[in-house]
Design an enzyme around this catalytic site. Sequence first.
Site, short mmCIF file in Angstrom:
data_model
loop_
_atom_site.label_atom_id
_atom_site.label_comp_id
_atom_site.label_asym_id
_atom_site.label_seq_id
_atom_site.Cartn_x
_atom_site.Cartn_y
_atom_site.Cartn_z
CG HIS A 47 31.84 56.33 48.37
ND1 HIS A 47 32.15 58.17 48.31
CD2 HIS A 47 33.26 55.56 48.83
CE1 HIS A 47 34.03 57.31 48.48
NE2 HIS A 47 33.97 56.54 48.46
CD GLU A 48 32.18 51.97 50.00
OE1 GLU A 48 33.07 51.61 49.71
OE2 GLU A 48 31.90 52.85 51.04
N GLY B 140 32.25 52.33 55.69
CA GLY B 140 31.68 51.60 53.39
C GLY B 140 32.90 50.93 53.12
CD GLN C 95 37.37 52.07 49.71
OE1 GLN C 95 36.53 51.74 49.86
NE2 GLN C 95 38.29 53.28 50.79
CG HIS D 198 35.86 52.37 46.46
ND1 HIS D 198 36.93 53.29 45.88
CD2 HIS D 198 35.57 53.21 47.31
CE1 HIS D 198 37.11 54.50 46.88
NE2 HIS D 198 36.44 55.04 47.61
CB CYS E 135 37.56 58.50 49.58
SG CYS E 135 37.27 56.84 49.07
CG LEU E 136 37.10 55.09 54.70
CD1 LEU E 136 36.60 53.68 55.14
CD2 LEU E 136 37.41 56.10 55.78
#
Length: 167
Positions: free
Chosen positions: A133-134, A46, A51, A137, A91-92
């Site tokens: 999670h997304e 995702g 991000q 963000h 997380c990325l």
Amino acid sequence: MAVMPVIKMDNPLLHRKAKKVSKIDDSIQKLIDDMVETMHDIEGVGLAAPQVGVPLQVVVIQLPDEEDVITLINPEIVKTSEESEMMTEGCLSLPGYRADVKRFTSVTVKARDRQGKLIRIKGDDFLAHVLQHEVDHINGIVYVDHLESMDKLEETEAEDEEEAGGI
């Protein structure tokens, strides 16, 4: 299409609520394509527009072993289960770390798809985890904000990245 750099946790953009998309035009379509390519390049499941440095409410998700990419524009969680559980999450934007985060086991999200059609997606288990999670963000929340203490953050080894739950 182009791979975009993923911004890191210290960037203030990750901690601000993203703006709603008012018009789904060619620039939004290109953003979606670039986000999908970026997500594939870094092997994430995702990715939210903040991000990659774009403060808009756009999310792409592709679960492992699934062909279809889920695109959500202006997503909003409208229903949650009563049950929640701790799930290991990474997380990325914070590579090399993970922590256990309490998440609902089921959520329903309403959003627009890339054609602008209003959709609802019900996610259970892992999909529910990724959706939360997304959506966090785009609301300026990163998973470490859910921790009681940063002491709960665990460093991971490079070979453990896939297991770390990097989303």
